[in-house]
Every structure is written in C-alpha cells, then in structure tokens.
Design an enzyme around this catalytic site. Structure first.
Site, PDB file in Angstrom:
ATOM      1  N   HIS A 197      22.265 -56.342  -8.458  1.00  0.00           N
ATOM      2  CA  HIS A 197      23.723 -55.734  -8.547  1.00  0.00           C
ATOM      3  C   HIS A 197      23.577 -56.390  -6.424  1.00  0.00           C
ATOM      4  O   HIS A 197      22.895 -56.144  -6.352  1.00  0.00           O
ATOM      5  CB  HIS A 197      23.862 -54.467  -8.172  1.00  0.00           C
ATOM      6  CG  HIS A 197      24.200 -54.154  -9.705  1.00  0.00           C
ATOM      7  ND1 HIS A 197      22.744 -52.976 -10.013  1.00  0.00           N
ATOM      8  CD2 HIS A 197      23.853 -54.027 -10.935  1.00  0.00           C
ATOM      9  CE1 HIS A 197      22.973 -52.831 -11.620  1.00  0.00           C
ATOM     10  NE2 HIS A 197      23.703 -53.291 -12.341  1.00  0.00           N
ATOM     11  N   ASP A 205      29.951 -46.965 -16.337  1.00  0.00           N
ATOM     12  CA  ASP A 205      28.342 -48.084 -16.063  1.00  0.00           C
ATOM     13  C   ASP A 205      27.916 -46.780 -15.512  1.00  0.00           C
ATOM     14  O   ASP A 205      27.946 -46.168 -14.269  1.00  0.00           O
ATOM     15  CB  ASP A 205      29.046 -48.647 -15.089  1.00  0.00           C
ATOM     16  CG  ASP A 205      28.169 -49.566 -14.488  1.00  0.00           C
ATOM     17  OD1 ASP A 205      27.454 -49.756 -15.445  1.00  0.00           O
ATOM     18  OD2 ASP A 205      28.709 -50.142 -13.499  1.00  0.00           O
TER      19      ASP A 205
HETATM   20  P1  13P Z   1      27.161 -57.345 -10.626  1.00  0.00           P
HETATM   21  O1  13P Z   1      27.109 -56.596  -9.006  1.00  0.00           O
HETATM   22  O2  13P Z   1      26.577 -58.727 -10.234  1.00  0.00           O
HETATM   23  O3  13P Z   1      29.218 -57.754 -10.228  1.00  0.00           O
HETATM   24  O4  13P Z   1      26.585 -56.262 -11.165  1.00  0.00           O
HETATM   25  C1  13P Z   1      27.861 -55.660 -11.950  1.00  0.00           C
HETATM   26  C2  13P Z   1      27.249 -54.760 -12.803  1.00  0.00           C
HETATM   27  O5  13P Z   1      25.734 -54.964 -13.506  1.00  0.00           O
HETATM   28  C3  13P Z   1      27.874 -53.577 -12.879  1.00  0.00           C
HETATM   29  O6  13P Z   1      27.413 -52.548 -13.687  1.00  0.00           O
HETATM   30  O1  G3H Z   2      26.469 -51.617 -11.015  1.00  0.00           O
HETATM   31  C1  G3H Z   2      27.269 -51.228 -10.406  1.00  0.00           C
HETATM   32  C2  G3H Z   2      28.424 -51.214 -10.212  1.00  0.00           C
HETATM   33  O2  G3H Z   2      28.999 -52.907  -9.717  1.00  0.00           O
HETATM   34  C3  G3H Z   2      29.482 -50.093  -9.637  1.00  0.00           C
HETATM   35  O3  G3H Z   2      29.880 -50.017  -8.307  1.00  0.00           O
HETATM   36  O4  G3H Z   2      29.181 -48.361  -7.835  1.00  0.00           O
HETATM   37  O5  G3H Z   2      30.285 -48.886  -6.251  1.00  0.00           O
HETATM   38  O6  G3H Z   2      31.478 -48.162  -8.403  1.00  0.00           O
HETATM   39  P1  G3H Z   2      30.019 -48.641  -7.766  1.00  0.00           P
HETATM   40 ZN    ZN Z   3      25.201 -52.632 -13.642  1.00  0.00          ZN
END
Ligand code: 13P
Ligand code: G3H
Ligand code: ZN
Length: 316
Positions: free
Chosen positions: A179, A81
C-alpha cells in the site's frame, strides 16, 4: 445499480480487471461516477474503516445512494475494504454493502481461517460476498533477501486450502505490491511467477491485487514543484494490469493514485491563485481531473467499454 462483486467477476474473469476505488468524500464520489460513465465501465466503490469514520458511515452511504440516482446507468459494487470482523458484521447487517473484505491476514493461518469462515457464513446468509486475504503485503526493501521477501508472499498451496476451508468468494494475494506511494525501492515489481502458481491451483477463482497504484512520476513531480515533498515514490506499472487479469486478477485496488490527484490539484491551485479561498474552485477542477483519472485507469484495466455487455448479462 448496486450488484455483488461476484457477478462482476464472473463476467470479467480472464479478460479484464475491475477497478476498485476508495472514496472518502463528495468530490471523489462525483468524480468516480463521472469517470466510470464516461469510460463506460463497471466498477467497485471501496470504503475503508477510516473512510467510514472520516465524516460518518451514514454520510458515505447517502452519497452513494444519491449518486446511484444521479447516474442510473452506473453498475457497481459497494465493498468494505480491509475490514476486521466487527466492521464486516456491521456492514453485513446494514444491508447496504454488496461485498465485504475480511482482512485477518496478520493472524496465524488457522486463526485467519476461523475468522474468515465466520464472516463468510454471516455474509452468505444475507447474499453478500466475501473477499479474504492470505499473505502479507509489504514494501520490499533492497536489503531484504529473496527468501525473506518470498516468505511474506501468498503460498499457492496454502491459497488452495484456504479457499476450500473458508468458502470465501475472492482472494487478496500478496504478490509483491504494497500500500501507499513507496512500493519498490529498486527494480522489484509484481511477482507474476507467484500469481501464475496461484491461478494454477485455483483455476477460475477471482484473485485481487491490492496496492496497485502506479504513483505516476509526472504527478509526483508536479506535486513537488508545487511545494510537496514526496521523494522516491514508486508504484506498479499500469501496463501490467492486463497481464494480471489474464492470470485471474479480477479486482485491482487503487487509492493512493487518487490521493495524488487531489494533492496535485489543490497544491497547484493555491500556488497559482494565492488570493482565492472558495473551496469550490479547486473542488470543481478536482472532480474533472478525478473523472479523467478513473477513465484512464479503466482503459488500462480493460474495463472501459464493458458496461453495455455487463448490463445485458445482468438484466437478461
Ligand atoms: P494503493 O495504496 O496502491 O492505492 O492500494 C490501495 C489498496 O490496496 C486498498 O485496499
Ligand atoms: O488499503 C488501504 C486503503 O488505501 C485505505 O486507506 O485506511 O487510509 O482509508 P485508509
Ligand atoms: Zn488494500
């Protein structure tokens, strides 16, 4: 069984979206697999850069491999991600990830294309697929003018050019979400008008919606009643997931809502049991609650019940 997101998207396109859930620890991993098996859904495990360094990247991989053995019925993709180029290359070389996201959306357009193209070339050479991002996700404050807010959204014409020039396999679009727990300060929501324009330019191409947590108000109230201080949080209406799926969204990213489940369970547990200190007591409750949460999201996404059809299509 670990598969690429591309395979899952081909089967889902236009009909339902697949839940992409971030995990960081063992309890989330177990709850995630249980919830998806209970609801008979294919799914995507997302690992962020932060998750890879929380314990150790190898720890997460080992947990997922083991969960795959414990739940042989599960069909899922393992996805990086919001990767930078270096992390993408590391994941591609590891041979474990079936999909990576290169997020160079903060770079100028041509630079985003250049970086994304390099990652696509390396990934495709290893049979790994790539999600890229165009546009800027961000909370839209009430004082921000419509023109200012629109400028950050994905430009549909640019999206078509970007996909053609990078060769990416799916595209994360900025369509009004952000986010975290504070997505909207007023009556804003998902920009279905922009999404529809993107789909028109890229028919049949898988789109990704980031920032899709719904931040359930009941969850927030329970956290605050148990000592939390999360004020004014607001998210995406989960009843809109199916509409998004019809407009080409095949992957819906959810992380924050899972964190809220964790926070609610642990706050309530220690408020109600101040004498207890065995971490397994709230851990067991969390795994069960997380599984329930995943199954619920899958119902809203339309992915619940799709597992037998996905297995039949992938094994024929
Ligand atoms: P949320 O913060 O809305 O859960 O989004 C998560 C996300 O886009 C991770 O890539
Ligand atoms: O988009 C971000 C995800 O919610 C992951 O969050 O980078 O704190 O693990 P993180
Ligand atoms: Zn994201």
């Amino acid at each position: 069984m670990i598969v690429t997101t591309k395979k899952l998207f081909e089967l889902a396109y236009g009909k339902y979206a697949i839940g992409a859930y971030n995990i960081n620890n063992l309890e989330q991993c177990m709850g995630l697999f249980r919830g998806n098996i209970e609801s008979q859904a294919p799914f995507i495990i997302q690992i962020s850069k932060g998750a890879r360094s929380y314990t150790h990247k190898a720890m997460l991989e080992a947990m997922i491999r083991t969960a795959d053995e414990i739940f042989p019925e599960a069909i899922f993709a393992v996805h990086l991600d919001h990767g930078d180029e270096k992390t993408c290359m590391d994941c591609i070389e590891s041979g474990f990830y079936s999909s990576v996201m290169i997020d160079a959306s903060h770079e100028p357009y041509e630079k985003n294309i250049e970086i994304t193209r390099r990652v696509v070339e390396a990934a495709h050479a290893r049979g790994i697929v790539v999600e890229a991002e165009l546009g800027q996700l961000g909370g839209v404050e009430e004082h921000v003018s419509v023109a200012e807010a629109d400028a950050k959204l994905t430009d549909p014409d640019q999206a078509k050019d970007f996909v053609a020039r990078t060769g990416c396999d799916s595209l994360a679009c900025a369509i009004g979400t952000s986010h975290g727990a504070y997505k909207f300060t007023g009556g804003q929501g998902v920009r279905f008008d922009v999404l529809a324009e993107i789909q028109k330019r890229l028919p049949g191409f898988p789109l990704v919606m980031h920032g899709s947590s719904s931040v359930p108000q009941e969850e927030v109230e329970r956290i605050n009643a148990a000592g939390g201080r999360i004020k004014g949080a607001k998210g995406v209406d989960e009843n809109q997931f199916k509409r998004a799926a019809e407009l080409g969204v095949t992957k819906v990213n959810i992380d924050t809502d899972g964190r809220l489940v964790w926070t609610r369970v642990h706050r309530e547990f220690f408020r109600d049991n101040p004498e207890k200190f065995d971490l397994r007591d709230p851990g067991k409750i969390f795994m069960a609650e997380y599984a329930k949460f995943i199954a619920h999201k899958n119902e809203k996404l339309g992915s619940a019940g799709q597992l037998p059809a996905v297995r039949a299509a992938l094994t024929k």
